[in-house]
Design an enzyme around this catalytic site. Structure first.
Site, PDB file in Angstrom:
ATOM      1  N   CYS A  82       0.795  -1.241   0.000  1.00  0.00           N
ATOM      2  CA  CYS A  82       0.000   0.000   0.000  1.00  0.00           C
ATOM      3  C   CYS A  82       0.820   1.280   0.000  1.00  0.00           C
ATOM      4  O   CYS A  82       0.756   2.081  -0.929  1.00  0.00           O
ATOM      5  CB  CYS A  82      -0.936   0.004   1.215  1.00  0.00           C
ATOM      6  N   HIS A  88      -2.688   6.476   4.273  1.00  0.00           N
ATOM      7  CA  HIS A  88      -1.630   5.495   4.539  1.00  0.00           C
ATOM      8  C   HIS A  88      -0.234   5.981   4.136  1.00  0.00           C
ATOM      9  O   HIS A  88       0.595   5.212   3.658  1.00  0.00           O
ATOM     10  CB  HIS A  88      -1.936   4.157   3.841  1.00  0.00           C
TER      11      HIS A  88
END
Length: 569
Positions: free
Chosen positions: A93, A149
């Protein structure tokens, strides 16, 4: 007391999710657009840009790649646009998101290793100029909805400090789709939904995040004048990352899939597809569509252990096999010259930065040292891509190959180091690339994944630390050519070595206990104070002791120990 609070919150979130999933309907909700000014003024010549980044969608998990999962919206948009069939991202991610927003490889941002953890004092380095910053310079209104993130340990790391005018979404890598809580370990649980730079308690209605993020995106479209100012919308869905949660009505479509994880995952993809349908309708309804570039991309390969499928590619999320880094991607726009085509030119996620900035009329400074290329002509008109190679990564911390050595790398490279490089048709891997099996679709079986093997039964060779493949001829990585073409291996090892000379030190700090949400009102959020502020606090504390006790008693104890002391009071 806190240890009792977190599970109760999670339980309440579960209750909300179950009751709401039955009542949820897209059609019951409509945003109220504000007065957007003169509808007869000249439209902006700059295109609107909508970048949709989905989470953990496998290469096979879209209808036009042969999936049993129904994705009519994605199939239609891709068919009417340009499918990217030689498109690469990163296997995790944070790395993919960092490269999208900076146009730079991980070795040049210090994010070579793993992901940015919620408890780490780490984020996308502040010295890196971001895509929204460059588009903002070019006159764009910039908005982000969804999963960040990229770190949040101090306020300067937050999306609204990195170029976005507005932000609505989550800061962490995953969490409950309904309650928006996330636990990083025992006693480390907190709320993770933000509006701007504050927790979005008032905005939270217990909605399933795919629906909630789509509604927010549509509200942004409704309240912006597309003729007055170009818009950049970065819509980063949480779906279809674990946990596998989905409204019940989508599950009903896949009763025929006996594997429960695959069934839930398929339902989540269907909900995502419906979300993109509603977003596309809104682009048309509010006057954006004819002057908009829509980019759709997954952030990494699918995770078979959580229902995803990369078949027939090798490997999975978190690996440098094709299944971890070759992604679903397409561009849909009326501005494309050649629509309804497939782009087989090499495209990487770093390329979006220069491509979109240039498309939006922005400027690219030479000192930015971008690793991405402007690939618009390759996508829109079918021209050859300016990209001929991709450094997938060099991770000097991950050195788990037992037989890796400098000798194995011809004295040019330590093959214990996890690294991957693509040059033309060739792909080289060193170290331990990750889980390497070919995982068949789990649709028609409820057997455990560990008991399922490809019928060729090709096993992981623990003695190897170098692989070479001709990816064009062998996209499934079945035939290792490292012994047959040692001269190619040497050339690529030399290229790895040259890249490594430009690498910056890895940023992967230890856990900071001050990150615990219990010290921040039960919310995951910025906790770090810079050295200047900490010094000011020390001086205030010393002055207090001097004034009240006539002596200085400051001791240089760790901040973590101070926090523990305060928590016990």
């Amino acid at each position: 007391m806190f240890l009792l609070w977190a599970p109760v919150s999670l339980f309440l979130g579960f209750i909300v999710s179950q009751s709401w999933s039955v009542q949820m309907s897209w059609e019951n909700w409509r945003p109220e657009p504000r007065n957007r000014g003169d509808e007869f003024e000249e439209p902006s010549s700059q295109p609107h840009i909508v970048f949709i980044l989905v989470d953990d969608q496998g290469f096979r998990d879209v209808g036009y790649h042969g999936s049993e999962i129904k994705t009519p919206t994605l199939d239609r948009l891709a068919a009417q646009g340009v499918k990217l069939e030689n498109y690469y991202v990163q296997p995790l991610c944070s790395p993919s998101r960092s490269q999208l927003l900076t146009g730079r490889y991980q070795i040049h941002t210090g994010l070579q290793h793993s992901v940015i953890r919620a408890t780490q004092p780490n984020c996308l380095p502040l010295e890196n100029v971001t895509l929204p910053q460059k588009l903002k310079e070019a006159g764009y209104s910039t908005h982000m909805v969804g999963k960040w993130h990229l770190g949040f340990y101090k306020r300067g790391c937050l999306p609204t400090q990195r170029g976005f005018d507005t932000f609505f979404g989550s800061l962490l890598g995953s969490g409950d789709y309904y309650s928006h809580y996330k636990c990083e370990g025992p006693g480390m649980c907190g709320y993770d939904l933000y509006e701007g730079e504050e927790a979005a308690w008032e905005q939270d209605r217990g909605l399933y995040s795919t629906v909630m993020f789509t509604q927010k995106a549509i509200s942004i479209l409704a309240n912006h004048n597309p003729r007055r100012q170009p818009l950049f919308l970065y819509l980063a869905y949480q779906a279809v990352h674990s946990p596998l949660q989905v409204p019940a009505r989508y599950l009903e479509r896949y009763k025929g899939i006996p594997n429960l994880q695959r069934r839930k995952y398929a339902a989540m993809v269907s909900c995502l597809d419906e979300a993109i349908y509603n977003l596309t309708k809104a682009l048309k309804r509010y006057g954006y569509y004819d002057n908009t570039v829509i980019v759709y991309s997954s952030d990494n390969g699918g995770q078979p252990f959580s229902g995803g499928s990369n078949w027939p590619l090798r490997g999975s999320k978190a690996t440098y096999w094709e299944g971890g880094i070759r992604a679903v991607g397409f561009v849909h726009s009326s501005l494309l010259v050649k629509k309804g085509t497939k782009c087989r030119s090499l495209v990487h996620i770093t390329d979006w930065f220069p491509t979109l900035v240039t498309l939006g009329g922005g400027t690219l400074d030479e000192d930015m040292n971008l690793d991405g290329y402007d690939v618009w002509d390759a996508i829109s008109e079918g021209h050859p891509s300016p990209r001929v190679d991709i450094l997938h990564n060099i991770d000097p911390i991950y050195i788990k190959a037992k037989n890796g050595s400098w000798k194995g790398g011809y004295g040019l490279w330590n093959t214990a180091i996890q690294a991957a490089l693509r040059v033309g048709h060739w792909k080289l891997l060193t170290g331990v690339p990750g889980y390497s099996d070919w995982v068949p679709p789990q649709t028609f079986s409820s057997q455990r994944l560990t008991n399922r093997y490809h019928n060729e039964r090709i096993r992981w060779d623990r003695g190897k630390s170098v692989w070479l493949f001709n990816i064009t001829a062998d996209p499934y990585e079945r035939v290792d050519l490292s012994q047959r073409y040692p001269h190619i291996v040497k050339k690529m090892l030399m290229r790895l070595s040259q890249y490594n000379k430009t690498a910056v030190p890895v940023r992967y700090p230890a856990k900071d206990l001050r990150s615990n949400p219990q010290y921040n009102g039960g919310v995951w959020g910025p906790w770090y104070k810079d050295e200047k502020k900490e010094q000011e606090e020390k001086e205030k504390y010393n002055n207090f002791l001097t004034n009240h006790f006539g002596q200085r008693k400051w001791k240089n104890k760790s901040n973590n120990r101070k926090l523990k002391r305060k928590a016990q009071q």
